[in-house]
Design a protein around this motif. Structure first.
Motif, PDB file in Angstrom:
ATOM      1  N   GLY A  68     -96.283  74.156  51.280  1.00 37.01           N
ATOM      2  CA  GLY A  68     -95.190  74.526  51.918  1.00 37.01           C
ATOM      3  C   GLY A  68     -95.062  75.962  52.403  1.00 37.01           C
ATOM      4  N   GLY A  69     -95.981  76.753  51.818  1.00 36.24           N
ATOM      5  CA  GLY A  69     -95.811  78.243  52.403  1.00 36.24           C
ATOM      6  C   GLY A  69     -95.825  78.257  53.796  1.00 36.24           C
ATOM      7  N   THR A  70     -95.481  79.323  54.447  1.00 38.37           N
ATOM      8  CA  THR A  70     -95.607  79.625  56.020  1.00 38.37           C
ATOM      9  C   THR A  70     -96.157  81.179  56.105  1.00 38.37           C
ATOM     10  OG1 THR A  70     -93.745  77.986  56.274  1.00 38.37           O
ATOM     11  CG2 THR A  70     -94.318  79.392  58.112  1.00 38.37           C
ATOM     12  N   LEU A  71     -96.871  81.222  57.138  1.00 38.96           N
ATOM     13  CA  LEU A  71     -97.413  82.498  57.462  1.00 38.96           C
ATOM     14  C   LEU A  71     -97.075  82.596  58.928  1.00 38.96           C
ATOM     15  CD1 LEU A  71    -100.019  85.193  56.430  1.00 38.96           C
ATOM     16  CD2 LEU A  71     -99.622  84.522  58.951  1.00 38.96           C
ATOM     17  N   THR A  72     -96.236  83.618  59.491  1.00 40.90           N
ATOM     18  CA  THR A  72     -95.845  83.892  60.962  1.00 40.90           C
ATOM     19  C   THR A  72     -96.668  85.041  61.440  1.00 40.90           C
ATOM     20  OG1 THR A  72     -93.814  82.627  60.724  1.00 40.90           O
ATOM     21  CG2 THR A  72     -94.095  84.044  62.615  1.00 40.90           C
ATOM     22  N   ALA A  73     -97.115  84.977  62.497  1.00 39.96           N
ATOM     23  CA  ALA A  73     -97.873  86.320  63.159  1.00 39.96           C
ATOM     24  C   ALA A  73     -98.417  86.240  64.323  1.00 39.96           C
ATOM     25  CB  ALA A  73     -99.100  86.734  61.953  1.00 39.96           C
ATOM     26  N   GLU A  74     -98.464  87.306  65.240  1.00 44.07           N
ATOM     27  CA  GLU A  74     -98.902  87.029  66.430  1.00 44.07           C
ATOM     28  C   GLU A  74    -100.316  86.315  66.667  1.00 44.07           C
ATOM     29  OE1 GLU A  74     -98.545  87.697  70.769  1.00 44.07           O
ATOM     30  OE2 GLU A  74     -97.119  88.039  69.062  1.00 44.07           O
ATOM     31  N   ASN A  75    -101.224  86.606  65.707  1.00 40.43           N
ATOM     32  CA  ASN A  75    -102.381  86.054  65.594  1.00 40.43           C
ATOM     33  C   ASN A  75    -102.773  86.303  63.953  1.00 40.43           C
ATOM     34  OD1 ASN A  75    -104.378  88.339  65.912  1.00 40.43           O
ATOM     35  ND2 ASN A  75    -103.533  88.137  67.879  1.00 40.43           N
ATOM     36  N   VAL A  76    -103.822  85.236  63.670  1.00 39.35           N
ATOM     37  CA  VAL A  76    -104.615  85.912  62.407  1.00 39.35           C
ATOM     38  C   VAL A  76    -105.953  85.633  62.726  1.00 39.35           C
ATOM     39  CG1 VAL A  76    -104.998  84.766  60.081  1.00 39.35           C
ATOM     40  CG2 VAL A  76    -102.896  84.558  60.969  1.00 39.35           C
ATOM     41  N   THR A  77    -106.887  86.773  62.466  1.00 38.40           N
ATOM     42  CA  THR A  77    -107.988  86.629  62.849  1.00 38.40           C
ATOM     43  C   THR A  77    -109.087  86.878  61.360  1.00 38.40           C
ATOM     44  OG1 THR A  77    -107.666  88.045  64.698  1.00 38.40           O
ATOM     45  CG2 THR A  77    -109.933  88.298  64.013  1.00 38.40           C
ATOM     46  N   VAL A  78    -109.833  85.830  61.228  1.00 38.13           N
ATOM     47  CA  VAL A  78    -110.746  86.034  60.325  1.00 38.13           C
ATOM     48  C   VAL A  78    -112.121  86.448  60.476  1.00 38.13           C
ATOM     49  CG1 VAL A  78    -111.288  84.356  58.476  1.00 38.13           C
ATOM     50  CG2 VAL A  78    -109.262  83.907  59.457  1.00 38.13           C
ATOM     51  N   ASN A  79    -112.250  87.486  59.905  1.00 36.64           N
ATOM     52  CA  ASN A  79    -113.727  88.262  60.318  1.00 36.64           C
ATOM     53  C   ASN A  79    -114.739  88.071  59.147  1.00 36.64           C
ATOM     54  OD1 ASN A  79    -112.924  89.667  62.817  1.00 36.64           O
ATOM     55  ND2 ASN A  79    -111.595  91.142  61.508  1.00 36.64           N
ATOM     56  N   GLN A  80    -115.753  88.643  59.362  1.00 39.46           N
ATOM     57  CA  GLN A  80    -117.148  88.369  58.396  1.00 39.46           C
ATOM     58  C   GLN A  80    -116.535  88.326  56.991  1.00 39.46           C
ATOM     59  OE1 GLN A  80    -119.922  91.517  58.784  1.00 39.46           O
ATOM     60  NE2 GLN A  80    -121.419  90.593  57.360  1.00 39.46           N
ATOM     61  N   ASN A  81    -116.898  87.572  56.224  1.00 41.54           N
ATOM     62  CA  ASN A  81    -116.595  87.539  54.690  1.00 41.54           C
ATOM     63  C   ASN A  81    -114.856  87.411  54.547  1.00 41.54           C
ATOM     64  OD1 ASN A  81    -118.989  88.095  53.605  1.00 41.54           O
ATOM     65  ND2 ASN A  81    -118.956  90.307  53.925  1.00 41.54           N
ATOM     66  N   GLY A  82    -114.521  86.733  55.617  1.00 42.18           N
ATOM     67  CA  GLY A  82    -113.160  86.271  55.426  1.00 42.18           C
ATOM     68  C   GLY A  82    -112.743  85.192  55.094  1.00 42.18           C
ATOM     69  N   LEU A  83    -111.880  84.329  54.587  1.00 40.35           N
ATOM     70  CA  LEU A  83    -111.558  82.861  54.219  1.00 40.35           C
ATOM     71  C   LEU A  83    -110.344  82.683  54.422  1.00 40.35           C
ATOM     72  CD1 LEU A  83    -112.396  80.311  53.200  1.00 40.35           C
ATOM     73  CD2 LEU A  83    -112.060  81.293  50.586  1.00 40.35           C
ATOM     74  N   LEU A  84    -110.091  81.599  55.272  1.00 35.00           N
ATOM     75  CA  LEU A  84    -108.544  81.224  55.436  1.00 35.00           C
ATOM     76  C   LEU A  84    -108.628  79.495  55.048  1.00 35.00           C
ATOM     77  CD1 LEU A  84    -105.768  81.912  57.025  1.00 35.00           C
ATOM     78  CD2 LEU A  84    -106.850  80.740  59.067  1.00 35.00           C
ATOM     79  N   ASN A  85    -107.760  79.147  54.035  1.00 33.23           N
ATOM     80  CA  ASN A  85    -107.636  78.269  53.279  1.00 33.23           C
ATOM     81  C   ASN A  85    -106.183  77.715  53.061  1.00 33.23           C
ATOM     82  OD1 ASN A  85    -107.514  79.721  51.136  1.00 33.23           O
ATOM     83  ND2 ASN A  85    -109.085  78.932  49.924  1.00 33.23           N
ATOM     84  N   GLY A  86    -106.160  76.822  52.371  1.00 31.12           N
ATOM     85  CA  GLY A  86    -104.756  76.138  51.631  1.00 31.12           C
ATOM     86  C   GLY A  86    -104.393  74.634  52.176  1.00 31.12           C
ATOM     87  N   ALA A  87    -103.693  73.938  51.498  1.00 29.45           N
ATOM     88  CA  ALA A  87    -103.249  72.770  51.831  1.00 29.45           C
ATOM     89  C   ALA A  87    -101.732  72.727  51.791  1.00 29.45           C
ATOM     90  CB  ALA A  87    -103.880  71.638  50.706  1.00 29.45           C
ATOM     91  N   GLY A  88    -101.252  72.187  52.845  1.00 33.97           N
ATOM     92  CA  GLY A  88     -99.789  71.990  52.932  1.00 33.97           C
ATOM     93  C   GLY A  88     -98.969  73.021  53.283  1.00 33.97           C
ATOM     94  N   GLY A  89     -99.821  74.197  53.898  1.00 35.05           N
ATOM     95  CA  GLY A  89     -99.157  75.398  54.430  1.00 35.05           C
ATOM     96  C   GLY A  89     -99.119  75.140  55.862  1.00 35.05           C
ATOM     97  N   THR A  90     -98.584  76.141  56.602  1.00 36.66           N
ATOM     98  CA  THR A  90     -98.416  76.340  57.953  1.00 36.66           C
ATOM     99  C   THR A  90     -98.287  77.752  58.346  1.00 36.66           C
ATOM    100  OG1 THR A  90     -96.712  74.509  58.103  1.00 36.66           O
ATOM    101  CG2 THR A  90     -96.761  75.976  60.083  1.00 36.66           C
ATOM    102  N   PHE A  91     -99.275  77.744  59.497  1.00 40.22           N
ATOM    103  CA  PHE A  91     -99.530  79.206  60.221  1.00 40.22           C
ATOM    104  C   PHE A  91     -98.836  78.961  61.467  1.00 40.22           C
ATOM    105  CE2 PHE A  91    -103.126  78.688  57.198  1.00 40.22           C
ATOM    106  CZ  PHE A  91    -103.396  80.084  56.925  1.00 40.22           C
ATOM    107  N   ILE A  92     -97.971  79.874  61.812  1.00 42.69           N
ATOM    108  CA  ILE A  92     -97.103  80.102  62.966  1.00 42.69           C
ATOM    109  C   ILE A  92     -97.552  81.036  63.692  1.00 42.69           C
ATOM    110  CG2 ILE A  92     -94.750  80.446  64.172  1.00 42.69           C
ATOM    111  CD1 ILE A  92     -93.518  78.964  61.759  1.00 42.69           C
ATOM    112  N   GLY A  93     -98.366  80.760  64.748  1.00 46.37           N
ATOM    113  CA  GLY A  93     -99.283  81.846  65.704  1.00 46.37           C
ATOM    114  C   GLY A  93    -100.425  81.462  65.840  1.00 46.37           C
ATOM    115  N   ASP A  94    -101.397  82.137  66.644  1.00 44.98           N
ATOM    116  CA  ASP A  94    -103.108  81.659  66.947  1.00 44.98           C
ATOM    117  C   ASP A  94    -103.807  82.075  65.778  1.00 44.98           C
ATOM    118  OD1 ASP A  94    -102.090  80.911  69.130  1.00 44.98           O
ATOM    119  OD2 ASP A  94    -102.450  82.620  70.588  1.00 44.98           O
ATOM    120  N   VAL A  95    -104.737  81.158  65.734  1.00 41.79           N
ATOM    121  CA  VAL A  95    -105.793  81.452  64.480  1.00 41.79           C
ATOM    122  C   VAL A  95    -106.966  81.608  65.025  1.00 41.79           C
ATOM    123  CG1 VAL A  95    -106.929  80.502  62.539  1.00 41.79           C
ATOM    124  CG2 VAL A  95    -104.586  80.090  62.637  1.00 41.79           C
ATOM    125  N   ILE A  96    -107.583  82.774  64.816  1.00 38.17           N
ATOM    126  CA  ILE A  96    -109.041  83.042  65.527  1.00 38.17           C
ATOM    127  C   ILE A  96    -109.910  83.238  64.298  1.00 38.17           C
ATOM    128  CG2 ILE A  96    -110.271  84.644  66.912  1.00 38.17           C
ATOM    129  CD1 ILE A  96    -107.466  85.702  67.980  1.00 38.17           C
TER     130      ILE A  96
END
Length: 533
Positions: free
Chosen positions: A356-384
């Protein structure tokens, strides 16, 4: 070089420096202090014990001397307590001409404690100096506690743990306030240890940055807990890997139980931004309904964090977790995960939004050695995904993206277990580049035999796969048994794993799998629909 930029103007070891510390945004801070001071209606009791300088604070609490509480082997304590039957003093004020006005615990083996305890009214007991406050220095340990409407105000920085020392800051209760005209530094110096707790509706405010665990071999821990508890700052740095030799450092910030931390940027652009990362790993955890991290966009191009206001893995390993209906609000700003401050380094970063967590941003960029994960969460904005890894769910689970998802390069991890599978609920456009790799992991023997990668997505506006994308060379499958046979498809191409004519055929490791690629006319294997999680 960056570390020196962060630490410019620090008071490191000489407490009698005469370098003035200017009051940033002085009008606003002075007004805040003045309002708190004049709100006091009860007399305060000033109590001293042990080693105190000057020794006349109980009879003359306004001094031009440096206030030192606890030095040498004998501990010292200073208490300002809102008690109408006391000695009639409302506040203790230090007007020392040097750069440090108040010190608690200086020298090897020393211990100094300061307690500012009000009667519930803002400013009913106060300690103030136009210069810095240092809690623990030169091998000593110190503590500063502000409670029940008390006020501790420094025009300069407030430090918990200077070089080779330890310090503790505690701010508790409605109307309690700790305020700095410069920075609040918690474990920000070589071999330092610092902690700060803000709880029960109290407020800590820094007109500069808050720095946590950024010194060589330093440890810093900050907890902000409870409804209406707040930390306000113009920049937030948790950890720093730009330290000497093999030394390590760790910074930790926890926002919980409805508390709020706000990191804005000064108009000058000299401060601002959030960086999480250090050699041994640093983290920020935002957890619980109503708990939030608020991050303002940086409007000045002179700030080196402009356009990447939240950096997870900024200097070394960093982790940001948003859990249990908490939120991170960086609307109009950008979040960078992995790749270091400048996005092209090897620093590892992990951003987890779940339950149920929420992250709001213009965009989320995941670069080298970056990890984006989670169950039941929401990203408000573009994900790259730009060289990093996207891993929705948690054996398996659903990730919600209210925006576009651009898979430019890196890895998409998908899990399947007992007829259920990871799910990406995307409201905008989905784009697959030719450089994205799909890892399909079976946690149990598959019930179904045909898997279309598009079935792992839903609600998207459009789903576009680069014509140059080659499924056979960009698909890895793990977890199959020797008798399993499956077909995986995407955009008209299919890849088979196993031999349908030989149920006992051996399934090699992913790197040695025999991939049978069919075109648009590939055989369609009947299956039951998978259940989304």
């Amino acid at each position: 070089m960056l570390k020196n930029a962060f630490l410019r103007g620090d008071i490191r070891s000489k407490l009698a420096l005469s370098i003035p510390v200017p009051l940033k945004q002085g009008t606003a801070l002075a007004g805040l202090i003045s309002a708190a001071l004049f709100a006091a209606t009860a007399n305060a009791t000033v109590i001293t014990n042990g080693t105190i300088n000057p020794g006349t604070l109980t009879t003359n609490p306004s001094t031009t001397s440096q206030i030192i509480v606890g030095f040498g082997v004998t501990p010292g304590s200073l208490e300002v307590n809102a008690n109408p039957t006391g000695n009639g003093f409302t506040s203790v004020t230090g007007n020392f001409s040097g750069s440090v006005g108040v010190v608690a615990g200086t020298g090897a083996g020393s211990n100094g404690t300061i307690l500012i305890s009000g009667n519930g009214t803002a400013g009913s007991a106060t300690l103030s100096t136009p210069k810095a406050m240092v809690i623990g220095v030169n091998g000593g340990s110190g503590s500063l506690s502000v409670q029940n409407g008390g006020l501790a105000a420094a025009g300069g920085s407030i430090q918990a743990g200077n070089t080779n020392s330890s310090g503790t800051l505690q701010v508790s209760g409605t109307n309690s306030l700790l305020t700095s005209g410069d920075r609040i530094q918690v474990g920000a110096f070589t071999n330092s240890s610092g902690s700060m707790q803000i709880s029960n509706g109290a407020v800590a405010q820094a007109n500069g940055k808050v720095e946590i665990g950024i010194g060589d071999n330093a440890t810093g821990t900050v907890t902000v807990s409870g409804s209406n508890s707040k930390m306000l700052t113009n920049g937030l740095f948790i950890g720093n890997s730009n330290v000497a030799g093999t030394m390590t450092n760790t910074g930790s910030l926890t926002i919980q139980n409805g508390a709020t931390v706000t990191a804005n940027a000064l108009a000058s652009g000299a401060e601002g931004g959030v960086s999480i990362g250090s050699k041994s790993g640093s983290q920020v955890t935002v957890t619980g309904a109503g708990s939030s991290l608020q991050v303002g966009a940086i409007t000045s191009s002179t700030n080196f964090l402009a356009g990447k206001e939240v950096v997870v893995g900024g200097y070394g390993k960093g982790q940001l977790t948003v859990d249990q209906s908490a939120s991170v609000n960086a609307a109009g700003a950008n979040v960078i995960v992995g790749g270091g401050i400048f996005g092209n380094q090897t620093d590892a970063g992990t951003l987890t939004v779940k339950n149920g967590g929420t992250l709001t941003a213009e965009n989320v960029t995941v670069n080298q050695n970056g990890l984006l994960n989670g169950a039941g969460g929401t990203f408000i904005g573009d994900v790259i995904i730009n060289g990093g890894t996207l891993a929705p769910g948690n054996s398996p689970g659903t990730m919600n993206i209210d925006g576009d998802l651009n898979l430019l390069s890196g890895i998409l991890n998908l899990e399947v277990d007992e007829g259920v599978f990871d799910h990406l609920n995307v409201s905008g456009n989905v784009f697959f580049s030719e450089d994205i790799t799909i890892n399909l992991d079976f946690l149990s023997s598959p019930i179904d035999h045909a898997f279309n990668i598009m079935d792992f997505f839903s609600n998207y506006t459009s789903f576009v796969v680069d014509p140059a994308f080659n499924l056979a060379s960009h698909l890895n499958v793990t977890g199959l048994s020797s008798t399993d046979f499956i077909t995986v498809s995407l955009a008209g191409s299919s890849v088979q794993f196993g031999d349908p004519s030989d149920p006992g055929t051996t399934i090699p490791e992913p790197g040695a799998l025999l991939l049978l690629l069919a075109g648009a006319g590939a055989m369609v294997v009947a299956r039951r629909p998978l259940k989304k999680i």
